[in-house]
Design a protein around this motif. Structure first.
Motif, PDB file in Angstrom:
ATOM      1  N   THR A   1       2.384   1.693  -3.726  1.00  0.00           N
ATOM      2  CA  THR A   1       1.466   2.013  -4.719  1.00  0.00           C
ATOM      3  C   THR A   1       0.641   3.237  -4.466  1.00  0.00           C
ATOM      4  N   GLN A   2       0.787   3.920  -3.114  1.00  0.00           N
ATOM      5  CA  GLN A   2       0.170   4.819  -2.624  1.00  0.00           C
ATOM      6  C   GLN A   2      -1.524   4.622  -2.984  1.00  0.00           C
ATOM      7  N   THR A   3      -2.004   3.495  -2.424  1.00  0.00           N
ATOM      8  CA  THR A   3      -3.188   2.823  -2.394  1.00  0.00           C
ATOM      9  C   THR A   3      -3.804   2.794  -1.112  1.00  0.00           C
ATOM     10  N   SER A   4      -5.143   2.222  -1.183  1.00  0.00           N
ATOM     11  CA  SER A   4      -5.644   1.939   0.165  1.00  0.00           C
ATOM     12  C   SER A   4      -6.669   0.718  -0.116  1.00  0.00           C
TER      13      SER A   4
ATOM     14  N   THR B   1      -3.140  -0.421   8.690  1.00  0.00           N
ATOM     15  CA  THR B   1      -2.529   0.871   7.865  1.00  0.00           C
ATOM     16  C   THR B   1      -2.901   2.134   8.611  1.00  0.00           C
TER      17      THR B   1
ATOM     18  N   TRP C   1     -13.215  -4.741   0.112  1.00  0.00           N
ATOM     19  CA  TRP C   1     -11.946  -5.592   0.356  1.00  0.00           C
ATOM     20  C   TRP C   1     -11.776  -5.831   1.738  1.00  0.00           C
TER      21      TRP C   1
ATOM     22  N   LEU D   1       0.702  -1.263   0.074  1.00  0.00           N
ATOM     23  CA  LEU D   1       0.018   0.086  -0.069  1.00  0.00           C
ATOM     24  C   LEU D   1       0.908   1.216   0.180  1.00  0.00           C
ATOM     25  N   HIS D   2       2.071   1.347   0.696  1.00  0.00           N
ATOM     26  CA  HIS D   2       2.949   2.345   0.822  1.00  0.00           C
ATOM     27  C   HIS D   2       3.529   2.744  -0.768  1.00  0.00           C
TER      28      HIS D   2
ATOM     29  N   SER E   1     -10.065  -0.847   0.055  1.00  0.00           N
ATOM     30  CA  SER E   1     -11.428  -0.390   0.138  1.00  0.00           C
ATOM     31  C   SER E   1     -12.173  -1.050   1.089  1.00  0.00           C
TER      32      SER E   1
END
Length: 211
Positions: free
Chosen positions: A66-69, A132, A74, A63-64, A71
Motif C-alpha cells: 500500500t506504500q504507507t507507513s 518496518t 497508531w 505497508l509494502h 503514524s
C-alpha cells in the motif's frame, strides 16, 4: 553475499534480544506457571514467537504493497494495547474464568498455546512500526526483507523458547507445594499489573498519546 549473511546474523541475534524485553517476559510469565511441564512451557514460547513473527510479516506486507507507513499515533496506540493486555493478564490470574464443564488436560494446554500466540501477535503489532523502519534501512528488496524478518523471528522464537523453559523450573518444583506455587503465580500477576500500568502511563503521558 557475505554482507547478507552478516545482516541475517545480526537479525537473528537481535531477535533473541528482542524476545527478552521486559514487556514480553512479563506477559509470558503470567501463563507459564499454568503449565506443569518445562517442555510445554517452552512451546508456549514457540507459539509466542510464531504469533509475533506472523504479525510482523503481515503488517510489513500491507505497508509494502500500500506504500504507507504507521503514524506515530497508531504506533503509540498499539503500544498502549500492550499495557492494557499486561494489566488484563495479571487481573485475570486473580479472577480465573469459572467453567463447570470438565476439560481434558490436552484442551487446556491447547488453549494456553493459542493464548500465548495471541500475546505474541499483540506484541508484534506494537513492534511493527519499528521493525518496518529497521527492515527498510537494512535491505532494499521484498525478498530480502521477508528473509530478514523470518531470521529475526527465528531468533525471537529461540529466545522465548529458552526463557519459558528456564522460567518454568521454579513452578515445576512448586507443583506439590501449594503455598509456593500460589506465591509464584500471584507474584507474576502483580508484576504484570504493575508493569502494565507503568507501560500505559509511559505511552499515554510521557510519550504523549493522551496529551
Amino acid at each position: 553475499m557475505e554482507s547478507l549473511f552478516a545482516i541475517l546474523g545480526f537479525g537473528f541475534l537481535l531477535g533473541i534480544k528482542h524476545a527478552l524485553e521486559p514487556d514480553h517476559v512479563v506477559a509470558v510469565s503470567t501463563i507459564v506457571g499454568k503449565n506443569k511441564s518445562p517442555w510445554h512451557s517452552g512451546f508456549l514460547g514457540v507459539f509466542w514467537g510464531i504469533g509475533h513473527t506472523l504479525t510482523l510479516i503481515f503488517i510489513f506486507l500491507v505497508l509494502h504493497f500500500t506504500q504507507t507507513s504507521i503514524s506515530g499515533t497508531w504506533e503509540k496506540t498499539f503500544e498502549l494495547g500492550v499495557g492494557i493486555m499486561l494489566v488484563y493478564l495479571g487481573v485475570s490470574t486473580f479472577f480465573p474464568a469459572k467453567n463447570h464443564t470438565p476439560k481434558k488436560s490436552g484442551n487446556t494446554a491447547g488453549n494456553l498455546f493459542f493464548k500465548s500466540m495471541f500475546i505474541g501477535q499483540i506484541h508484534g503489532l506494537a513492534g511493527s512500526a519499528a521493525m518496518t523502519l529497521l527492515v527498510v534501512s537494512m535491505v532494499d528488496s521484498l525478498q530480502g526483507a521477508l528473509l530478514y524478518i523470518g531470521t529475526f523471528g527465528t531468533g525471537t522464537i529461540l529466545g522465548m523458547l529458552l526463557f519459558t523453559f528456564v522460567l518454568s523450573i521454579p513452578f515445576l518444583f512448586a507443583v506439590n507445594k501449594n503455598r509456593i506455587n500460589f506465591f509464584l503465580t500471584k507474584a507474576t500477576a502483580i508484576l504484570s499489573i504493575g508493569y502494565g500500568l507503568y507501560y500505559i502511563y509511559m505511552v499515554g503521558f510521557i510519550d504523549g498519546l493522551f496529551t
